[in-house]
Design an enzyme around this catalytic site. Structure first.
Site, PDB file in Angstrom:
ATOM      1  N   ARG A 239      11.918  14.631 -38.916  1.00 40.70           N
ATOM      2  CA  ARG A 239      10.528  14.844 -39.315  1.00 40.70           C
ATOM      3  C   ARG A 239      10.298  14.177 -40.669  1.00 40.70           C
ATOM      4  NH1 ARG A 239       7.309  20.455 -40.884  1.00 40.70           N
ATOM      5  NH2 ARG A 239       8.131  19.965 -42.939  1.00 40.70           N
TER       6      ARG A 239
ATOM      7  N   TYR B 116       2.338  20.331 -48.797  1.00 44.53           N
ATOM      8  CA  TYR B 116       3.207  20.896 -47.768  1.00 44.53           C
ATOM      9  C   TYR B 116       4.279  19.894 -47.331  1.00 44.53           C
ATOM     10  CZ  TYR B 116       5.164  22.203 -43.408  1.00 44.53           C
ATOM     11  OH  TYR B 116       6.084  22.470 -42.440  1.00 44.53           O
TER      12      TYR B 116
ATOM     13  N   ASP C  55       4.180  16.710 -39.246  1.00 41.32           N
ATOM     14  CA  ASP C  55       3.432  17.972 -39.187  1.00 41.32           C
ATOM     15  C   ASP C  55       2.187  17.860 -40.060  1.00 41.32           C
ATOM     16  OD1 ASP C  55       2.611  20.615 -39.068  1.00 41.32           O
ATOM     17  OD2 ASP C  55       4.593  21.456 -39.504  1.00 41.32           O
TER      18      ASP C  55
ATOM     19  N   HIS D  82       0.057  20.316 -40.282  1.00 43.98           N
ATOM     20  CA  HIS D  82      -0.050  21.687 -40.789  1.00 43.98           C
ATOM     21  C   HIS D  82      -1.494  22.216 -40.831  1.00 43.98           C
ATOM     22  CE1 HIS D  82       1.876  25.155 -42.858  1.00 43.98           C
ATOM     23  NE2 HIS D  82       2.921  24.709 -42.215  1.00 43.98           N
TER      24      HIS D  82
ATOM     25  N   GLU E  24       2.271  17.259 -35.058  1.00 44.89           N
ATOM     26  CA  GLU E  24       2.235  18.721 -34.941  1.00 44.89           C
ATOM     27  C   GLU E  24       1.024  19.330 -35.649  1.00 44.89           C
ATOM     28  OE1 GLU E  24       5.869  20.330 -36.407  1.00 44.89           O
ATOM     29  OE2 GLU E  24       5.067  22.342 -36.670  1.00 44.89           O
TER      30      GLU E  24
ATOM     31  N   GLU F 241       3.259  27.187 -33.501  1.00 47.40           N
ATOM     32  CA  GLU F 241       4.199  27.999 -34.286  1.00 47.40           C
ATOM     33  C   GLU F 241       3.572  29.311 -34.762  1.00 47.40           C
ATOM     34  OE1 GLU F 241       5.105  25.060 -37.327  1.00 47.40           O
ATOM     35  OE2 GLU F 241       4.019  26.211 -38.812  1.00 47.40           O
TER      36      GLU F 241
ATOM     37  N   ARG G  51       5.361  24.977 -29.581  1.00 52.08           N
ATOM     38  CA  ARG G  51       6.077  25.158 -30.844  1.00 52.08           C
ATOM     39  C   ARG G  51       6.510  26.592 -31.128  1.00 52.08           C
ATOM     40  NH1 ARG G  51       8.878  23.116 -33.907  1.00 52.08           N
ATOM     41  NH2 ARG G  51       7.884  23.169 -35.915  1.00 52.08           N
TER      42      ARG G  51
ATOM     43  N   GLU H 275      13.870  22.366 -33.498  1.00 58.86           N
ATOM     44  CA  GLU H 275      13.850  22.178 -34.954  1.00 58.86           C
ATOM     45  C   GLU H 275      15.044  22.913 -35.562  1.00 58.86           C
ATOM     46  OE1 GLU H 275      10.431  23.969 -36.815  1.00 58.86           O
ATOM     47  OE2 GLU H 275      10.566  22.669 -38.567  1.00 58.86           O
TER      48      GLU H 275
ATOM     49  N   TRP I 263      -3.941  26.069 -45.067  1.00 61.27           N
ATOM     50  CA  TRP I 263      -2.642  25.621 -45.612  1.00 61.27           C
ATOM     51  C   TRP I 263      -1.689  25.280 -44.489  1.00 61.27           C
ATOM     52  CZ3 TRP I 263       2.426  27.249 -45.201  1.00 61.27           C
ATOM     53  CH2 TRP I 263       3.324  26.531 -46.018  1.00 61.27           C
TER      54      TRP I 263
HETATM   55  O1  EZ4 Z   1       5.116  26.248 -42.675  1.00 66.17           O
HETATM   56  O2  EZ4 Z   1       7.827  28.118 -41.346  1.00 66.17           O
HETATM   57  O3  EZ4 Z   1       6.967  23.131 -38.707  1.00 66.17           O
HETATM   58  N1  EZ4 Z   1       7.240  23.880 -39.574  1.00 66.17           N
HETATM   59  C1  EZ4 Z   1       6.395  24.536 -40.369  1.00 66.17           C
HETATM   60  C2  EZ4 Z   1       6.985  25.513 -41.340  1.00 66.17           C
HETATM   61  C3  EZ4 Z   1       6.025  26.644 -41.678  1.00 66.17           C
HETATM   62  C4  EZ4 Z   1       6.788  27.827 -42.199  1.00 66.17           C
HETATM   63  C5  EZ4 Z   1       5.876  29.033 -42.372  1.00 66.17           C
HETATM   64  O4  EZ4 Z   1       6.638  30.182 -42.548  1.00 66.17           O
HETATM   65  O5  EZ4 Z   1       5.210  24.306 -40.266  1.00 66.17           O
HETATM   66  O6  EZ4 Z   1       7.391  24.843 -42.507  1.00 66.17           O
HETATM   67 CO    CO Z   2       4.857  23.252 -38.397  1.00 65.82          CO
END
Ligand code: EZ4
Ligand code: CO
Length: 412
Positions: A147, A159, A220, A222, A246, A272, A293, A349, A412
């Site tokens: 990643r 992030y 990602d 996010h 992602e 996730e 995920r 992962e 976030w």
């Molecule tokens: O932000 O697990 O793909 N992984 C992620 C992680 C999440 C954290 C949150 O607890 O997006 O880094």
């Molecule tokens: Co993620």
């Protein structure tokens, strides 16, 4: 096989973990992961106050009945706290059943469908030289899929980038990316979507030029983009052949992915923060994603995530189970047993836990040439050292949050 003891163990070796430990009248023990990053004590309370009293006296063999009982009898269904608590019970019961049978859990799920689980790790860097070093270091550790997250010019902290502040907050433990920080308040990060969208394609072009076309690369976003921004990102990354992109949009609105899908062939992964099959109902049926995920820990355990993945299999959608450091070694083991057994495994992962964590949780998985295997110990193959766990009391920690330049709170 009656459950006659249920303990909730909270420990913070490197980071916080919540573990449910069940003991049967014939002396078998089973453990389950209930860690919900930044909201750990809510799950502790749910388990201690409401679930543990209901477990005592139940037949430990009845996994499905216990799952349905906890899900339906609460009346208030779903949600991350409830589903993490149910997941922990489910994992602990599969662990016990494996030990009773003298078999690893993957054998009870139908046996191995493959020799090992392809895993990806997190490379990151605030700029390209730092990122390239991180990619190389992951390749040296055996990773065959990586990643990629980088800093964005003009944004201070972002992030996915391992930062010194994070290391200090974690007592100097080197995690490739651990977003939660110890302290009484969440850290504030800044965000600008236009800068991000401008910067990221050039990063992938540079990584492809440096590391060649073969290496599977992931990214990602996010949850930060609108559907049309997500479509734009997917299109702009097409030349770099991502394994997946992602969480392009906040996950609540499943329909948003329709628009993204109409515009790009970049494979999409999401889920996730989902916790039941209902969160996936539309995006699986309409084939709006390519990878699921969910973590076993956050989606009701092995029993429920297997249902989600069986549903996904009908549409050629594969697993990509969440495996950050906030999934404990117990949750990771559960993911490995499930991933080894299902036909539609995609990728796992995998970020390494810290040394203290590995002492609290004794594990029997293997990591060989980029592939994970849960091992052949009966049950999940993880033992919790309760005395060692007791050395590390809970430390308050929060995930960060974002503000835009004008002060607006952003996803976030
Ligand atoms: O932000 O697990 O793909 N992984 C992620 C992680 C999440 C954290 C949150 O607890 O997006 O880094
Ligand atoms: Co993620």
């Amino acid at each position: 096989m009656i459950i006659d003891k249920a303990e909730v163990v909270v420990t913070s070796p490197d980071r916080n973990f919540v573990t449910l430990k069940l003991t049967t009248d014939d002396g078998l023990t089973g453990i389950g992961d209930a860690t919900l990053n930044g909201r750990e004590l809510a799950v502790v309370s749910y388990l201690t106050e409401h679930v543990v009293p209901l477990l005592l006296g139940r037949d430990a063999h009845r996994i499905e009945d216990t799952w349905q009982f906890l899900y339906r009898s609460a009346y208030w269904r779903r949600g991350p706290v409830t589903m993490a608590a149910i997941a922990a019970v489910d994992m602990a019961l599969w662990d016990i059943k494996g030990k009773a049978a003298g078999m690893p859990v993957y054998q009870l799920l139908g046996g191995a469908s493959r020799n090992g689980l392809l895993a990806y790790g997190h490379a990151s860097g605030k700029d390209l030289p730092e990122l390239f070093d991180s990619v190389r270091s992951h390749q040296e550790q055996g990773y065959r899929a990586i990643r990629i997250q980088t800093g964005v010019p003009g944004l201070k902290s972002i992030y996915g980038i391992a930062s010194n502040a994070t290391y200090e907050a974690m007592d100097g433990v080197r995690y490739d990316h651990e977003p939660a920080q110890r302290g009484a308040r969440p850290a504030e990060e800044d965000w600008d979507t236009r800068s991000y969208l401008r910067h990221v394609p050039g990063v992938f072009e540079a990584v492809r030029n440096e590391f060649g076309p073969e290496l599977p690369l992931l990214h990602d976003a996010h949850h930060r983009l609108t559907p049309i921004q997500a479509a734009q990102l997917g299109k702009s990354l097409e030349p770099y052949d991502l394994f997946w992109l992602e969480d392009v949009t906040p996950a609540e609105n499943q329909e948003a992915l329709r628009l993204v899908r109409q515009h790009t062939t970049t494979p999409l992964a999401i889920g996730e923060i989902f916790n039941t099959v209902w969160d996936y109902q539309q995006i699986i049926r309409e084939q709006l994603i390519d990878y699921v995920r969910s973590a076993v820990t956050h989606t009701g355990g092995i029993s429920h995530l297997r249902r989600v993945l069986d549903y996904a299999a009908q549409y050629q959608i594969k697993s990509g189970m969440h495996g950050p450091t906030d999934i404990s070694p117990v949750g990771m083991a559960a993911a490995m047993h499930l991933g080894l057994s299902i036909h539609n495994f995609g990728i796992q992962e995998y970020m390494k836990h810290g040394a203290k964590t590995d002492e609290v949780f004794r594990q029997s998985f293997t990591w060989t040439d980029g592939f994970l295997h849960p091992g052949d110990a009966p049950g999940l193959g993880v033992e919790l050292d309760v005395d060692e766990a007791g050395k590390y009391p809970y430390v308050q920690a929060y995930l960060p949050f974002n503000r835009l330049a004008d002060g607006t709170v952003h996803d976030w």
